[in-house]
Structures are given as C-alpha cells and as structure tokens.
Enzyme design. Structure first.
Site, PDB file in Angstrom:
ATOM      1  N   GLU B 321      36.858  35.313  38.832  1.00 31.24           N
ATOM      2  CA  GLU B 321      37.592  36.581  38.883  1.00 31.24           C
ATOM      3  C   GLU B 321      37.651  37.089  40.320  1.00 31.24           C
ATOM      4  O   GLU B 321      37.541  38.296  40.568  1.00 31.24           O
ATOM      5  CB  GLU B 321      36.925  37.630  37.979  1.00 31.24           C
ATOM      6  CG  GLU B 321      36.716  37.150  36.540  1.00 31.24           C
ATOM      7  CD  GLU B 321      36.212  38.241  35.623  1.00 31.24           C
ATOM      8  OE1 GLU B 321      36.873  38.488  34.609  1.00 31.24           O
ATOM      9  OE2 GLU B 321      35.164  38.856  35.917  1.00 31.24           O
ATOM     10  N   CYS B 420      36.591  45.922  29.815  1.00 24.59           N
ATOM     11  CA  CYS B 420      36.505  46.899  30.895  1.00 24.59           C
ATOM     12  C   CYS B 420      37.852  47.524  31.221  1.00 24.59           C
ATOM     13  O   CYS B 420      37.918  48.668  31.682  1.00 24.59           O
ATOM     14  CB  CYS B 420      35.950  46.222  32.147  1.00 24.59           C
ATOM     15  SG  CYS B 420      36.596  44.561  32.423  1.00 24.59           S
TER      16      CYS B 420
END
Lengths: 656, 656
Positions: B321, B420
């Site tokens: 990521e 998230c």
C-alpha cells in the site's frame, strides 16, 4: 473426476516408453509424440550452458552451506531427536528446500559421478529419513504437540507441497541408478500415507501450493505405482472446487477458483499455476485424457500470448507473486520469479513431449536464457528471486553473509528467508541435458543447442551419437557431426527458433562428398539419410533486432526492446556517459542495432529537461527537453545485468 | 530530539490563535501564516459538496450499521463485561473505526445540531468509556489474559494508532462545544497513560502506523496540555531510529528507515507516511521549529512532483500500500488508497496554514474532487478503497450484504475487512467546511469554491460574511457577495487554481456602481476595499484540455488525459460503440476536447487488430491494425466512474 474421454491428442497414438535402465529423465510420460532422453544421454561441454553446469557445483555447495547455516537441515535432526518444536528455524515450507537440494545433487550425480558429493547426499538423506514418522508422515513443522495438527492448514501449511518435492527428489535418485535408495523408500512411504489420507473417500481438499501432484505423478511413473498417479489426478481435479478458504487475493491465488478443465488462462500465484498445469499434463497423458491435456495447452498458449514478459518471465504482481490481467506487464514491477520460470519450463517440456510443436521449445529456450540464466551471479553465490525488467534506482549490493528478507532485492542476494529460487536453479541446471533432445519412431529431435554430445537410442534399439560444436548463442552456427547412426534411414529434426525471423540455412556435408544446402523458416527442419561422418551445419540468423510489443501492453507503449538470438538485451546506466540514468536515453529506432566487440550497440541520444530539474507538478505543460548528440551505446545481455555493480537498467527503451 | 533552531519559517512571525470559543476547527496551529475557520463558520449549500455533505448522513448511518453488524462496536461491550478475548471480532485495528465514526459524527453535529444523532453519539461513547482500563489503557485487542501483552507488537498491533484516532475524535467533540464530554475525558486519560509509558525516559519505540502523533498534538492544542504535544514530538523524532523490526518491505514501510528531518520524499505505506508528515508539521509549528516544517515541505513538494497520480492519489503499489519509486505511477495498478488521499489532505492543509502558498490548496482541491469524491457511491452505500486509474476487465458488482476481502474490489463495496476508508471519507465530508477559507491579519482567503456562506472574524474582532453562489466545478464562475464587512480596509484573497492555465477574470461590482475587471493568472488574486453589498465575480477558465505526463512516467507514455477545472475525466467502455473495450480506443490529440450536453467529448477512433485476434507471442512482428471511422466519444468525470455498472475504464488515453 471425469471418466476418460474419447482420445484425440497425439498422446493417444504413441507407444509406451520402453523400460530399459533409465538414463536420468526428469519426466517419463507413458505416451506422447516425443520421448525424452536423460541426463546421462547428453553431455554439455563448455559454452553458455557448460559453464553454468560447472558453476552449478559451486551453487550446490552454496545452497547446502546456507541450508545448514539457517538450520533448515538441522530441523530434521530436531525432529528425529523428538525435541521439536523447540529450536525449529525457517518458514513453514523450509523442508522443501533440502528436498530440492537433494534433487539437484541426484541429477548432478547422474550426470557425473562424484564420491564426495554422493556421501553428502547420503548424509542428508539419512537425516531426513530419521525424521519420518512411523506412518510415513514427514514434516518438521506440523503434527507434534505445540505445532499445528497435521493437515490443519492446507491453505498455507505447505505439508503436501514439501512432500511433493521429496518425491521429485526421489524420482531423480531412482532414475539415476538408485531405485532402491533410502530416499526413494522414504518418499514412497510418504506417498502411501497421502494416498490413504486423501484418497477417493478421504479428505477432499488440496494443498494451497500445487506440487504434490507433480511429485506423485512422477513417482508413480518411476516406481510403476498407478495409485500415486491416481492420487495426483484426484488432487488435480479437486482444484477449483473451493475446498480452500477464500483469501484476500481470491481463491485464484491457489487455483482453487475454477476447475483445471474449465480454466482459460493461468492465473493467481505464478509458481503454483505452472506446477499445477505441469501435473495436469502428466495426469492427462498418463490417463490418455486428451481433453485435460488440451485444456492445459489452451491455457498455456493464452498465457504466453497475453501474460508473459519478453524474457519468458511470468508474474507481474509483487503482491501475490501472481499473474496480472491480460497485457498487464509492467517492466518496473515485473515479478517474474525465477521459480515461476522453472515451473513454466516444466509445462513447456511436458507439452513439447505430448505435442511435438516447436513453440514449446521456443518458450523453454527463452526462459532458460533470460530468466534461469539471469538468476545466479557469475560466482554462484548470489541469486535473483524476482527478475525486474526495469530498475529505476541503482540497487545496493547485498551483504554476502546476510539472508535477504526481500524478494525484490535490488541485486542478487546470497540467500532469502524464502529461498526457493536457488535450489530451483540448481536442479534445473543439473538436469539441463535432459531437455536438449528427444527421440521418436523416426529419429532424433534437437530442441536446444549446446556444445557437447547426444547419445540417443532409437525405438528399435539402434544408437545415434551426435557431436555438437557451437558457441551458440554468441554465434548462430551449430555444427552437428554424426558419430554413430543406424544403417536404416532415420531423421534428424532441428528446431529453427521462432525468433529467427531472418531465416536459417541448413548445410549437409555427407561422407560421400555431397553437399546440400537449403533455407529454412522458423519451425522444424528435417534432414535424413545421415550416415556416420556426416556433418550438418545449421546457421541461424542472430542479427540483433528491435522488437515491439502488442499495443495492449500499455506499460511499454512507445518503446522498443532488443533481442539477439534467444537473448534479450538491456541498457545499463554504467554504459551511458557521465552520470546519466537509463531514464535519460532515447533510442533511434531507424538505426538497426549492430554488433561491435561482441556487444549489441544501439544509436540514440540523451534527452533531459532543459531546466535540468523537475516540474513541481508532473502533469503540467510539456517540459522543454534538450537532446544531446547522437551516441552509440552498448547494451548488455539481460542475464548479465548488474554484474558490474549497481546500475539503473531497462529492457524497454523509449524511442524518440 | 533537537533543540529549537533559529526561526526562519512564516510560522515564527504569526501571532497565536485567539482563544474564543472554537467554531469547530480540526487543526488549530499555534502559529502560521493563515488561521483556520471552523465547521460552524462555513455553510455549504447544494452543489457538488453540499450534496455530498447531505449524502454523508447516509454514509454515517451506513458505517454505524456495519460496525455494529461486524461486531467492532460490540468488542467494547465484551471488554466492559470482562469476557474478552472470547467473541472478539475484526482485525487488530478495528477499534479505530468507531473512533473515526465518532469524529465524523462530532463534526456533523458541530455543523448542524441533531438530537437523534447526538444520542447515538453519546451511546457509542458510553460503550467505549466502559471498556477503558482504570489506568487509561483502551484496547479490545491487547492486554488481557489470552491476548498479547500491551505494547508487545508495536510493529503491527496498532494500539497507539487506535488511541490516536480516539484523540482525534475527542478533539472534534471538544472543538464543537463539548470540551468536557466523556469522550474528551477518555481520550485525555489514554493520552496521560501514553505520556507516562513512552515519555522521555520511557519506552523509546514508535507505533508501526503513525496516527498517535496527530492525535496527541491536536489534543494537546485543544486541551492546552503541552505534555501531549511534547509526546507527539518524541514520537515524530523517534521515527527513523530503527526501533521497529525490519520487515520484508523494509522499515520504510512505517517510516522507521530515515529520521523525519533527514528524509527527502514520502516513502513506504502512503497513509502512514502522510499521517506522520502531518503530525510533524503540527509539532514543528507548535515548537516553532522551522527546520522540521521545512523538511516536511521539501518532502511533500518532491512527493507531489514525482510520486502522485494525476488525481492527487498516492500509493502505486498494492503489495505494501506504498509509494513506488519516483515516476513509478502505473494507472492499472494505482493503489491510490482513499485513506492516503485523506492523509495527503491533512498535510496539504497544515502546510497551507503554515506557509500560505496556493499550491497546497491546489493539491487539496485535486484530491478532494478526484479521490475523496470518487470513493463513495451515489447512494452512500458503497466505497472504493483503492482508486485505480485503469480498469482492463469489467468488475463485478459487489454484494451489498457482504464485506469485501479485497482492497482492490473492482467496484465500490459496502464494507471491507479493513474498512478504514468509509469513516475517513465521512469525517472528511463532515468537516469539509473548515477547509474552505482562512483569515489572516489583513482579511479572508478563499481556498476552495463552494456555494454557501462564510462567517469569518478578523483578528480585530470585526466580522466578515461572504455569500457564495456557484455551480463550480460544472461552471467556472463564482459570485461572492459581501454581506458583512468592517469599515476599515480588508482584503479578500482568492485562489486561481494551478489548473487554470487559460487564466481567470475578476470582476468587482461595488455598491457605488463602480465596476472593475482584471485578468489573473494561477496563484492568488487580492481584492480590497470591499464594503457590504459589493459583489466579486471570479471567472475561471474551465475549458477542458489534454494533459500529458512527464516523460519519466513510463506507464503513460504516448497517452493523454483530460482535465476540466479540478476534475479529471475518464473513458468508460459503456460509452463506446458495441462491445469495444477502452483498450481499443485511440484519441486524436489534434482535436481539442469540447463540452456537449454537460460532458467532455473527445474525438478518436477504434483501433483493433486486423486479424481480430491475438498474436501467439505478443512481441512478434507488429500487428496489422484496422482503424475505424472517427467518432466523438463522451467521457465521464472520474469521480462518477462505474456509476452505470461494470465497465472497462481508463484515465490515460493512447493517442494515435
């Protein structure tokens, strides 16, 4: 399971392989178009691969040293002593690495006897055998108090995977003159347990990493044990039934998304996909199941057409070590794992034996020269795990005494926490001779060109001995001298590689003084009526040339690459003036690449921003660029890149 | 820690923010060029963002529903009941999600009172408060028998990360009229424990995911507690000391590779990198440490220049990521996580307040329109986690009742195992008003253009009320009516965005009938002597245009993208004839994009292989291509892509 369908593939018509003492063949299909030779049938001397087979002795030593140092061999001693799990080191699949080392040693011993190496082999086998449970189970990671229960984590546990490699090692040992070796016994006991546990009425799941299928199929062939092949078939067919858990990357990661027969392309983890495909060919061939072989063939062809790098490398995603979508082949994030290339070669070889088409040997050659040969360092003490096609930032030299944590180590590293690649290279190099040529009812087929000797036996028992002289791929000329040949007619079939777009010339110099010459296009060229003393000269056009990619390979739009013979070449910044990066070079596609001092040279110019800096926002107005003078720049064969230290590198060169 | 260096940055000269009742400001720096307004100072009505703020009520409901459904809220009940770890659900960081939900609710309540929402807020806070340990520790995942010990896995445990989000939620509550709220007490107790545990003489490590630094810094500001800011500074400076374990992706993953002051660019996990950078600005500003602020500014500028997508998205690697290397920005593997964009906005906003340069507001706008606005589905019940710029294969619609396992869900998904992004979108939308304008000693600065009203107070206490009428970004005209203004001179500063290369026109219509008009270039335009009743019209050129990338962005060589105003547009296959894919379209860069029926239209043609198929090897001779007739094709704003169902999509269009 499906029942055996009507038979259409060439595998149906061939006669079974004869049962003479095996000369060391990694794969012995029960049917197929071509029949393999063994490592004892082919001698490779000097040259590109001869040097690498010599180097492989060092590689094998290096691997044993690191496996000992990392405790992966000692895990077996702890198991035998009954003290596990305390002190166990390495990942859950570390058992597989000594097995691959044994396989490499076995082929190496089959190729060339060596008492010291044989003693080391025996010593490792003894340590492994001592760790086997009474019922045949063998794992240092599972099954004891304080460890997970047997088969409790098939998704990630790698138990069956490890035992598959054990079986492949046993096959190598059995096929190189030791069918009663302790290793073979150990592997057979493991196979028996697996058949009992995962048989038709047993546990219906698969291993998260295909490999047991390969081991069982070949061990079944080697030991004449159809139960093993049937168990391999069960495992193959159970893929795509969703017996493994879904995971973040999807069940495609372990090919449990779609049944093998229904899939259209390789997907998911590239090593897993190739190992599974190879075993599916084995099962299909053994069960005379042309549908299964043809299904894998279609997937393979599609994968070559849309999911393979110019180097033959596969896997364009670091995240899951997996195939990307069609034409998603970024050079700078090429994963192109060395092991995936080894797996791809296993599929290519099996399909070549089944079908006989030279396209499979083309792919095998491409992968050998551009991935397998790229991985090991010239001194045998470092390896690429991933094989990027573009390095933007010079890497850092690896510490020769530290195992790398990272598969994307910037330069070749001595070892990895996941160190599957070094022994995969070692077993490939040790057995390489077996992939050079085949026989069929009519004669001998040469698929790969090496300097050395081929000693083949035609189905009627008549020997053919061919001596090869060549500096291939540095040169395109291969001289084949017929040393022995039967009196009756037989054929010598040679592959004119697909890259040989300039064509080939075949010259036959017969003992009676007749000289024949003819041109040949990529494909197969056949010469017959060859008698001892005859010489065949194959001249392949190895003029370097630019290649472009299908427009859908977005990541290399506006670029060309350079290929010469089977070798891909690349640009390293060490060959550019000053401190220029490969990002600064633009190649002139109108000037053909040429050879100079043994290297391919291209013409181009350095092109940099006139302001010498960077835009604050890279999508603003086009920068004013400054073009340098035209320069000639030497490239380097991709397999040799980074041999001169850290450098930026790119295979695909922007034109302009 | 370094001592406070000589002061050079603008943060040094500004006077401290006044202590009047806070109108709901997410960030209140103790110094800086500009001073923020709060969510209570700005009303957004209708238009692009007004509609999304309305939608945010649905999003907040959706998030609460899923957090309840997934057991992430119930984890706190189990903690209070003393029955953990049995029954705990969700990942190790799931506690953070209710905290972010509370933050969104708090801003929403600050923006517009709502008794029902307030009751839901209080109920969640009560459940969380009941789970707090007597010493202030708060985690449902760690610290109990059967769980790991407190602070035993700072690399991956996310304890400090979660408590950082708790503090940010508490800040939102404290700054919206509830400084004595139970949530504020809970957060303060956690902060006290952390200061005691990780203080100057305490545990010297950091959390693997930056966030505690942000929470501590702002809670310190909100509560006037310098200890918290000092603790945030300790955590910031401890990055790069290598106190966390090395991992496969390197310590750069959690910015523990290089000290913040020494780094040159953002690297590693993109959310972590941005959160850390934002907190470093907070610490630097609060400690009047211009070196630290300038270090982050340089890194930020470099990251915008070389590691940011056209959309403002960041993170080009799925694997970690994370940021890729400079100019490694593949559209088809763009990770561009929604949360990274939220983090990037936090940095942009803080640097804007510190320095006042419009480039920070440019970046904030770009990210708002092209990432934050892209994530939520039009109905508020689906979200993008990753925001690819190229979809090669149509995705599958997500099941509205199943949480997605995969961050690279092909279409917007209702929920994720790692969820998230939805609450990050919610807290951003709820607090959006606070990012529209600022004040300084001279007047009001407008950074983002929305329809609505700004009620500012100049440092001398005089009010300024501005009414905004605009359909921006659909149109480029913004009308600003001065409703209240002081008698003394003051300035209205407006940002002319960097994308506005066609220039802008400012027209001032004064109450006395005078009309002034002048041209403006990208940057800042200032109008003064504005009295109540005056109207300012800003006309920004929103003609659609092609943009090209720096040549080093290899992945989009030979392509153009289309931008109109702040919005990036893209091609979806649903707008192409027949069953064509976006891979088949070639745009004519010689025909400027134009508007038709509210959409950008480009000219081009379909281009496909004449053989209609695929090459067996994609690097063979160039294919013969067949060009179709010229066609005009409408694009769609990137934030609206996939609203018409599965489609192939690309932002970067090959020319030809």
């Amino acid at each position: 399971m499906t029942t055996t369908p009507p038979i259409a593939s060439p595998i149906a018509s061939a006669s079974p392989t004869t049962a003479r003492l095996d000369p060391g063949r990694p794969v012995v299909p029960g049917a197929g178009t071509l029949r393999p030779l063994g490592v004892g049938d082919v001698t490779i001397v000097d040259g590109f691969w001869g040097a690498r087979q010599e180097l492989n002795r060092t590689i094998i030593d290096h691997i044993e040293h690191w496996q000992e140092r990392e405790g992966w061999l000692a895990n077996f001693d702890l198991a035998a002593a009954g003290t596990l799990p305390a002190g166990r080191r390495g990942r859950e699949f570390s058992d597989s690495e000594p097995y691959k080392l044994l396989e490499a040693m076995a082929w190496e011993l089959g190729r060339r006897p060596d008492a010291a190496l044989a003693a080391r082999f025996d010593a490792i086998v003894a340590r492994i055998a001592a760790a086997q449970d009474p019922d045949g189970y063998l794992s240092t990671r599972w099954g004891r108090p304080g460890q997970g229960a047997r088969w409790s984590d098939l998704e990630w546990g790698h138990e069956l995977y490890c035992m598959g490699h054990l079986m492949q090692a046993a096959v190598a040992r059995a096929r190189t003159g030791h069918p009663k070796d302790l290793l073979v016994t150990v592997a057979g006991r493991a196979a028996d347990l697996i058949c009992a546990t995962f048989g038709p009425a047993g546990d219906q799941r698969i291993c998260g990493h295909a490999e047991i299928e390969l081991g069982l199929a070949e061990l079944g062939r080697a030991l004449g044990e159809p139960r093993y092949i049937e168990q391999a078939a069960l495992f193959v067919e159970r893929h795509g039934q969703g017996t493994l858990a879904d995971i973040e990357w999807g069940r495609s990661y372990y090919q449990d998304d779609v049944p093998v027969r229904a899939a259209t392309v390789f997907r998911g983890h590239a090593v897993r996909a190739n190992y599974l495909a190879a075993s599916a060919v084995d099962v299909g061939v053994e069960q005379r199941d042309a549908d299964l072989v043809d299904a894998v063939t279609r997937q393979y062809d599609r994968t070559i057409a849309a999911r393979t790098y110019l180097t033959g490398g596969q896997g364009s995603r670091h995240q899951d070590e997996g195939f990307g979508e069609d034409y998603q082949l970024p050079p700078d994030r090429a994963y192109s794992e060395t092991c995936a290339a080894v797996g791809s070669q296993m599929v290519s070889w099996r399909l070549l034996l089944a079908h006989g088409s030279p396209r499979f040997a083309d792919n095998l050659e491409r992968t050998l020269y551009n991935v397998v040969a790229t991985s090991p360092a010239p001194d045998g003490h470092g390896f690429y795990y991933a094989n990027t096609l573009h390095r933007r930032v010079p890497g850092a030299a690896a510490d020769p005494n530290t195992a790398s944590k990272r598969a994307d180590s910037s330069l070749r590293a001595p070892w990895f926490d996941v160190s599957c690649c070094p022994p995969n290279v070692a077993r490939t190099l040790a057995s390489l001779g077996a992939y050079v040529a085949t026989v069929d009812d009519d004669g001998v087929q040469v698929h790969q060109y090496v300097a050395g000797e081929i000693r083949a036996e035609l189905p009627d028992g008549s020997p053919v001995v061919l001596e090869f002289g060549t500096d291939y791929p540095a040169e395109g000329r291969i001289r084949i001298r017929v040393a022995r040949a039967p009196k009756h007619n037989w054929t010598l079939t040679m592959r004119v590689p697909g890259w040989c777009v300039g064509g080939a010339t075949v010259t036959v110099d017969r003992p009676d003084g007749r000289i024949e010459q003819r041109a040949a296009e990529p494909g197969l060229v056949v010469v017959d009526h060859l008698r001892p003393g005859a010489e065949v000269i194959l001249d392949l056009d190895v003029t370097p040339r630019f290649v472009v990619a299908d427009e859908r390979v977005d990541a290399v739009r506006g670029c060309v690459a350079v290929q010469r013979g089977p070798e891909v070449w690349c640009l390293e910044s060490v060959d550019l003036p000053g401190d220029a990066s490969v990002a600064d070079f633009r190649v002139d596609p109108g000037v053909a690449p040429r050879m100079a001092d043994g290297r391919v040279v291209v013409r181009g110019r350095l092109r940099t921003r006139a302001d010498g800096g960077d835009a604050a926002w890279p999508y603003a107005a086009p920068a004013v660029m400054r073009d340098g003078e035209e320069i000639d720049v030497p490239l380097v064969a991709y397999h040799d890149w980074a041999n001169r230290g850290p450098s930026t590198m790119r295979v695909w060169l922007p034109v302009g």
